[in-house]
Scaffold this motif. Structure first.
Motif, mmCIF file in Angstrom:
data_model
loop_
_atom_site.group_PDB
_atom_site.id
_atom_site.type_symbol
_atom_site.label_atom_id
_atom_site.label_comp_id
_atom_site.label_asym_id
_atom_site.label_seq_id
_atom_site.Cartn_x
_atom_site.Cartn_y
_atom_site.Cartn_z
ATOM 1 N N SER A 54 58.981 33.826 8.764
ATOM 2 C CA SER A 54 59.810 32.920 9.558
ATOM 3 C C SER A 54 61.290 33.295 9.465
ATOM 4 C CB SER A 54 59.601 31.481 9.091
ATOM 5 O OG SER A 54 60.409 30.604 9.813
ATOM 6 N N GLU A 55 61.753 33.638 8.263
ATOM 7 C CA GLU A 55 63.151 34.054 8.100
ATOM 8 C C GLU A 55 63.440 35.322 8.892
ATOM 9 O OE1 GLU A 55 64.222 34.480 4.014
ATOM 10 O OE2 GLU A 55 63.670 32.412 3.532
ATOM 11 N N TRP A 56 62.538 36.301 8.851
ATOM 12 C CA TRP A 56 62.748 37.545 9.578
ATOM 13 C C TRP A 56 62.710 37.326 11.079
ATOM 14 C CZ3 TRP A 56 65.081 41.562 7.834
ATOM 15 C CH2 TRP A 56 65.073 41.817 6.469
ATOM 16 N N LEU A 57 61.869 36.404 11.542
ATOM 17 C CA LEU A 57 61.846 36.097 12.970
ATOM 18 C C LEU A 57 63.162 35.458 13.414
ATOM 19 C CD1 LEU A 57 58.208 34.797 13.475
ATOM 20 C CD2 LEU A 57 59.189 36.946 14.273
ATOM 21 N N ASN A 58 63.721 34.596 12.569
ATOM 22 C CA ASN A 58 65.020 33.992 12.886
ATOM 23 C C ASN A 58 66.119 35.050 12.927
ATOM 24 O OD1 ASN A 58 64.036 31.405 13.167
ATOM 25 N ND2 ASN A 58 64.287 30.926 11.004
ATOM 26 N N ILE A 59 66.072 36.006 12.011
ATOM 27 C CA ILE A 59 67.053 37.099 12.021
ATOM 28 C C ILE A 59 66.912 37.912 13.298
ATOM 29 C CG2 ILE A 59 67.656 39.288 10.909
ATOM 30 C CD1 ILE A 59 66.948 37.904 8.232
ATOM 31 N N LEU A 60 65.677 38.228 13.667
ATOM 32 C CA LEU A 60 65.441 38.990 14.885
ATOM 33 C C LEU A 60 65.981 38.260 16.112
ATOM 34 C CD1 LEU A 60 64.132 41.424 16.284
ATOM 35 C CD2 LEU A 60 62.023 40.103 16.372
ATOM 36 N N GLN A 61 65.773 36.958 16.179
ATOM 37 C CA GLN A 61 66.293 36.186 17.309
ATOM 38 C C GLN A 61 67.820 36.171 17.302
ATOM 39 O OE1 GLN A 61 64.228 32.469 16.794
ATOM 40 N NE2 GLN A 61 62.544 33.108 18.115
ATOM 41 N N SER A 62 68.437 36.123 16.125
ATOM 42 C CA SER A 62 69.898 36.167 16.047
ATOM 43 C C SER A 62 70.438 37.482 16.568
ATOM 44 C CB SER A 62 70.359 35.973 14.604
ATOM 45 O OG SER A 62 70.075 34.683 14.155
ATOM 46 N N VAL A 63 69.725 38.565 16.294
ATOM 47 C CA VAL A 63 70.160 39.877 16.765
ATOM 48 C C VAL A 63 69.955 39.999 18.276
ATOM 49 C CG1 VAL A 63 69.645 42.346 16.620
ATOM 50 C CG2 VAL A 63 69.806 40.981 14.537
ATOM 51 N N GLN A 64 68.900 39.404 18.796
ATOM 52 C CA GLN A 64 68.588 39.515 20.219
ATOM 53 C C GLN A 64 69.437 38.599 21.098
ATOM 54 O OE1 GLN A 64 64.413 38.662 20.262
ATOM 55 N NE2 GLN A 64 63.856 40.816 20.111
ATOM 56 N N LEU A 65 69.978 37.536 20.545
ATOM 57 C CA LEU A 65 70.706 36.542 21.339
ATOM 58 C C LEU A 65 71.830 37.131 22.196
ATOM 59 C CD1 LEU A 65 71.114 33.545 22.064
ATOM 60 C CD2 LEU A 65 72.680 33.416 20.128
ATOM 61 N N PRO A 66 72.687 38.004 21.665
ATOM 62 C CA PRO A 66 73.759 38.541 22.524
ATOM 63 C C PRO A 66 73.243 39.314 23.734
ATOM 64 C CG PRO A 66 74.245 38.990 20.226
ATOM 65 C CD PRO A 66 72.861 38.435 20.274
#
Length: 145
Positions: A54-66
């Protein structure tokens, strides 16, 4: 769900793939939910592993947001694309400022996940804010509010 809806529109609009709505929904939701269900089932035996995923998925979404947010703001600010629905000048500045703030917070959270609260995290955050202020300065000089 956002990816599912985006996939439906891509299939219909960009690929010009005309299929019944229930087939399109079944295909896009299977593509979107299949991997998620597999990860959930494979990590269900260990709560700690599930939390790490779950933490890694949140990190991935943070990177993809821009990659989603910046083109959206760019196209909404372009009168050639939006015509009479273009984002007005003052709202454009507010939206870009908020986008930059969200991106800087995400930079900080991703950096703190990898490096704690050391100097590297603060260096990344300072670089993000510096780039953000440069962009805002350019935007303010470009727009007449």
């Amino acid at each position: 769900m956002t990816g599912t809806f985006a996939g439906q529109y891509v299939m219909e609009g960009f690929l010009e793939w005309r299929v019944p709505i229930w087939v399109r929904t079944l295909i896009t939701r299977s593509i979107a939910l299949g991997p998620a269900m597999a990860v959930a089932l494979l990590t269900s035996s260990s709560e700690d592993l599930s939390n790490q995923v779950s933490e890694w998925l949140n990190i991935l979404q943070s990177v993809q947001l821009p990659f989603a947010l910046l083109p959206l703001l760019h196209f909404n600010s372009d009168p050639e694309v939006m015509g009479s629905f273009v984002l007005p000048g003052r709202w454009r500045v507010v939206c870009w400022a908020l986008a930059i703030l969200v991106i800087c917070v995400n930079i900080f959270l991703v950096a703190s996940q990898f490096g704690g609260s050391g100097g590297f995290t603060w260096l990344l955050l300072a670089a993000g804010f510096s780039a953000s202020w440069q962009c805002l300065g350019f935007l303010f000089s470009f727009l007449s509010c």
